[in-house]
Design a protein around this motif. Sequence first.
Motif, PDB file in Angstrom:
ATOM      1  N   LEU A   1       0.837  -1.205   0.000  1.00 14.17           N
ATOM      2  CA  LEU A   1       0.000   0.000   0.000  1.00 14.17           C
ATOM      3  C   LEU A   1       0.873   1.256   0.000  1.00 14.17           C
ATOM      4  O   LEU A   1       0.616   2.213  -0.734  1.00 14.17           O
ATOM      5  CB  LEU A   1      -0.919   0.002   1.233  1.00 14.17           C
ATOM      6  N   ALA A   2       1.942   1.222   0.819  1.00 11.67           N
ATOM      7  CA  ALA A   2       2.821   2.394   0.933  1.00 11.67           C
ATOM      8  C   ALA A   2       3.503   2.700  -0.405  1.00 11.67           C
ATOM      9  O   ALA A   2       3.752   3.853  -0.746  1.00 11.67           O
ATOM     10  CB  ALA A   2       3.857   2.150   2.021  1.00 11.67           C
ATOM     11  N   MET A   3       3.762   1.631  -1.165  1.00 13.43           N
ATOM     12  CA  MET A   3       4.439   1.756  -2.455  1.00 13.43           C
ATOM     13  C   MET A   3       3.647   2.612  -3.453  1.00 13.43           C
ATOM     14  O   MET A   3       4.202   3.175  -4.378  1.00 13.43           O
ATOM     15  CB  MET A   3       4.563   0.341  -3.015  1.00 13.43           C
ATOM     16  N   THR A   4       2.323   2.703  -3.255  1.00 11.16           N
ATOM     17  CA  THR A   4       1.471   3.399  -4.222  1.00 11.16           C
ATOM     18  C   THR A   4       1.516   4.916  -4.056  1.00 11.16           C
ATOM     19  O   THR A   4       0.981   5.648  -4.885  1.00 11.16           O
ATOM     20  CB  THR A   4      -0.001   2.975  -4.036  1.00 11.16           C
ATOM     21  N   GLY A   5       2.093   5.373  -2.909  1.00  6.82           N
ATOM     22  CA  GLY A   5       2.077   6.813  -2.648  1.00  6.82           C
ATOM     23  C   GLY A   5       0.832   7.228  -1.881  1.00  6.82           C
ATOM     24  O   GLY A   5       0.603   8.421  -1.647  1.00  6.82           O
ATOM     25  N   ALA A   6       0.010   6.247  -1.476  1.00  4.83           N
ATOM     26  CA  ALA A   6      -1.159   6.562  -0.648  1.00  4.83           C
ATOM     27  C   ALA A   6      -0.691   6.958   0.748  1.00  4.83           C
ATOM     28  O   ALA A   6       0.432   6.641   1.150  1.00  4.83           O
ATOM     29  CB  ALA A   6      -2.079   5.346  -0.574  1.00  4.83           C
ATOM     30  N   ASP A   7      -1.579   7.643   1.469  1.00  2.65           N
ATOM     31  CA  ASP A   7      -1.284   8.053   2.841  1.00  2.65           C
ATOM     32  C   ASP A   7      -1.779   6.905   3.741  1.00  2.65           C
ATOM     33  O   ASP A   7      -2.974   6.785   4.021  1.00  2.65           O
ATOM     34  CB  ASP A   7      -2.064   9.360   3.075  1.00  2.65           C
TER      35      ASP A   7
END
Length: 420
Positions: free
Chosen positions: A248-254
């Motif tokens: 999830l972090a890889m996507t640039g999401a917060d």
Amino acid sequence: MSQPGLNPRRAAVRLLDGVLGKGALLPELLVTGALDKLDPSEKARAQRLAMETLRWMDRADRMLGPFLQRKPELTVHNVLRLSVVELCVDGAAAHGVVNSAVSMVKADKVHHRASGMVNAVLRKIDVTAWDKLPEPRLPKWLRKPLVADYGKKTVEAMEASFANGAPLDLTPKGDPAPLAKAVGGTVLPTGSVRVLGAGQVSALAGYEAGDWWVQDAAAAIPAKVLNAQAGERVLDMCAAPGGKTMQLAMTGADVVAIDVSKKRMVRVRENLERTGLDATLRVVDALEWREALFDAILLDAPCTATGTIRRHPDLPHAKDGADFPTLFALQERMIDHALSQLKPGGRLVFCTCSLLPDEGEIQIEDALKRHDDITVEPITLAGLDPAWTTPEGGLRLRPDYWADTGGMDGFYIAMIRKTV
Ligand SMILES: C[S@@+](CC[C@H](N)C(=O)[O-])C[C@H]1O[C@@H](n2cnc3c(N)ncnc32)[C@H](O)[C@@H]1O
């Protein structure tokens, strides 16, 4: 000086006694220091021997059956099982295996009288008969409900996959093709990289640089289904040890990642540090925690983990299913709580690494009855077979899928949309 290979064999028998006698899982035994006196290579061997014996135990028992007049005491039985697996699966030299087995039993103050029987039985083992025996079966408490849900043929295929164990799957931080080349693996249809016969994981190219993390190919699918977007506010509701948090972090999401276990959350932090990824971490009980509403939530709920037996052959032998209904009830409460944390129009991916419909299809059917403001959205992702879709709209992944290339963990995944 002790015989070569005796220490790891002894330790493996102790592990087997713990799983089969006390109902303990291998990781629980390892954290209590069961192998602490061994050097690293002995430790690795002891673990491998215990896992292999559990994986093949049903077949080892069939092999031993005709030579045993009555069921031996547990430790002696485990020495015999381990020895049969070493002879028939590892192809170990008979004299070393038999001598070790006899020494182990002779040195046992309580059971030393059984050493003659152990010697006699092991000398009768015909390794050429091994392959003619049926695939190792799951214990009845688990086999019966699975046969009722999937049919005998499918369960037999799952059992074959459990016996074969699992290859190493990696989730790449970037493009899978160069990673596959660097580690000598192949790219799977869903983008994970599979390495057959991998040695020490931390010795593989790109480990130090944090270019990838270990994650079964099936376990990598839920975060892909959620498809988090840069800038979205995303909750990882049961995050540890963090495989999906990193995706999830890889996507640039917060990303806000929560878990009730402080100890397991340390692993999430270490994983994020190694891979250079970022998320806000909180050690909280998800059911008692709320914040501003989220655009998307991943709920990888605590479950029976019956989909992971390829990697955890201790599970069917240590458990008996008695605590399962408590987990089903917890999952239901977690789904309801997750929905209350979701913005209108937001999406919730619910998943479990389980083979039991009670933790998958039935959870979603029941959630649809409890909530009239949700729908299940079809899952379309490259590499997935449309036949894996279930009637309520979820995705059922089974260990016998991709059998020719090493299988996958059993998983259930559903994508729920909260209506606006
Ligand atoms: C299936 S594991 C999660 C695996 C993780 N998503 C991953 O991909 O690495 C389930 C997690 O749920 C956590 N858990 C259990 N009950 C919880 C609760 N009430 N609140 C938050 N986390 C909980 C457990 O500590 C465990 O780490």
